[in-house]
Enzyme design. Structure first.
Site, short mmCIF file in Angstrom:
data_model
loop_
_atom_site.label_atom_id
_atom_site.label_comp_id
_atom_site.label_asym_id
_atom_site.label_seq_id
_atom_site.Cartn_x
_atom_site.Cartn_y
_atom_site.Cartn_z
N PRO A 101 43.04 48.23 36.65
CA PRO A 101 43.12 49.10 37.64
C PRO A 101 44.52 48.95 37.98
CG PRO A 101 42.18 47.14 38.78
CD PRO A 101 41.99 46.89 37.14
N GLN A 131 38.25 49.41 43.89
CA GLN A 131 39.04 48.29 44.23
C GLN A 131 39.56 48.50 45.55
OE1 GLN A 131 43.13 47.20 42.56
NE2 GLN A 131 42.07 45.48 41.68
N CYS A 177 48.20 42.00 43.02
CA CYS A 177 49.22 43.09 42.92
C CYS A 177 50.45 42.35 43.30
CB CYS A 177 48.93 44.10 43.68
SG CYS A 177 50.50 45.17 43.98
N LYS A 201 40.37 40.25 41.34
CA LYS A 201 41.47 40.17 40.23
C LYS A 201 42.38 39.33 40.91
CE LYS A 201 43.95 43.16 37.07
NZ LYS A 201 44.97 42.51 37.14
N ASN A 222 43.47 38.92 30.92
CA ASN A 222 44.28 40.16 31.36
C ASN A 222 45.55 39.68 31.00
OD1 ASN A 222 45.73 42.01 34.03
ND2 ASN A 222 45.30 42.58 32.11
N GLY A 223 46.37 40.47 30.23
CA GLY A 223 47.73 40.30 30.00
C GLY A 223 48.01 40.07 28.44
N ASP A 224 48.95 41.00 28.06
CA ASP A 224 49.45 40.79 26.49
C ASP A 224 48.51 41.20 25.57
OD1 ASP A 224 51.85 40.16 27.66
OD2 ASP A 224 52.01 38.10 26.81
N GLY A 278 45.88 46.54 30.22
CA GLY A 278 46.54 47.16 31.31
C GLY A 278 47.75 48.20 30.84
#
Length: 321
Positions: free
Chosen positions: A16, A69, A100, A139, A200-202, A224
């Site tokens: 998201p 969300q 966030c 998240k 999540n990430g890269d 993302g």
């Protein structure tokens, strides 16, 4: 993995992202292989105060498992907002944003700010779980900054509070989107939890996805910023995870057709004016890496009507490859 009663095998999640993952873009990504999508984050207070703009963000897309969300730092208001979000959207699960990093959110104690108050975060999850009858997910990030990485204790508290799944972005709040995601820390989270953990990430493509899944042992992957202008990344990642050869992205003309389809969907959802404003960034993303596209990127910055979009799309297909 199971999310409530929903069975998912090595699922690919569309992360998201505020201002990006609206109904139109989520619909496109679902068509191209995103197993799970999540709405843009919506303020719990705005929902409870019946803000119509916030409610519109919760439109459920077809073609994937879809979550709504919300964010906030008051357990009672979050519980009320969760009920409203599900009534409005009909979504399959309820996701709480505790990741966030943006100052206007995190510095107010929302989003990743909740990682500084884990006890409150746990109370929020408990309140939301009690209020709704769908899976509640969280998240989060690794922590506030390098000196306060607390994701191991935090994620365990989320599980103990009733969360059905945790998605972990392998960066701290202070890193924003810089540096390298720490997949090893996500692996440690996975080792200590019995609920599903999403990495999540890269995750920038198929090879990175295979490495991430191997390194983290995660139950699924969340993609993302790599999806900006490239919803085909889900097809690439799926092929890599299945050990299959990926045929590559479609030709430019076909990619532009998908972009225009997205903008038409956005017009249905937002109206022409907002759709064109949103198309300015999305269209430029679709042209990333296309040789000699700078002239059209300049034109894209002033799109005002759907006719402008159709004209530029036609010219791009005619002049570029």
């Amino acid at each position: 993995m199971k999310l409530g009663n929903i069975e998912l095998h090595n699922p690919l999640f569309l992360a998201p992202m505020a201002g990006v993952t609206d109904w139109a873009f989520r619909t496109i990504c679902a068509k191209l292989g995103a197993d799970v999508t999540v709405t843009e984050m919506v303020s719990s207070r705005a929902l409870v105060y019946q803000d119509k703009k916030s409610a519109k963000l919760l439109r459920k897309n077809a073609g994937s498992v879809c979550g709504a969300q919300i964010f906030g730092n008051d357990p009672e208001i979050m519980a009320q907002a969760a009920v409203l979000a599900l009534e409005i959207s009909g979504c399959d699960f309820l996701d709480i944003n505790m990741g966030c990093p943006m100052p206007k959110v995190a510095n107010s104690g929302d989003g990743c700010g909740l990682m500084r108050t884990p006890e409150l975060a746990g109370e929020i999850v408990k309140a939301v779980v009690k209020a709704v009858d769908v899976p509640v997910t969280v998240k989060c990030r690794l922590g506030w900054d390098k000196g306060s990485i607390n994701v191991l204790d935090f994620a365990k508290r989320m599980e103990d509070s009733g969360a059905a799944m945790v998605a972990v972005h392998g960066r701290t709040r202070s890193m924003l989107y810089s540096g390298t995601a720490d997949w090893d820390m996500i692996h440690k989270v996975k080792e200590q939890l019995s609920i599903p953990v999403i990495a999540n990430g890269d995750i920038t493509g198929g090879e990175a996805a295979v490495r991430c899944l191997k390194r983290t042992g995660a139950d699924g992957l969340m993609i993302g910023r790599s999806v900006f202008g490239d919803p085909w990344i889900f097809e690439e990642v799926r092929a890599a995870l299945n050990g299959e050869e990926y045929k590559g992205r479609p030709c430019l003309a076909d990619r532009i057709d998908v972009a225009v389809e997205q903008f038409r969907l956005a017009e249905q959802d937002h109206g022409e004016h907002i759709a064109c404003l949103e198309a300015r960034k999305h269209f430029a993303w679709y042209l990333r890496g296309v040789p000699h596209s700078s002239y059209y990127k300049n034109q894209i910055t002033s799109l005002n009507t759907m006719e402008d979009i159709y004209r530029v799309a036609k010219d791009v297909v005619r002049d570029l490859k």
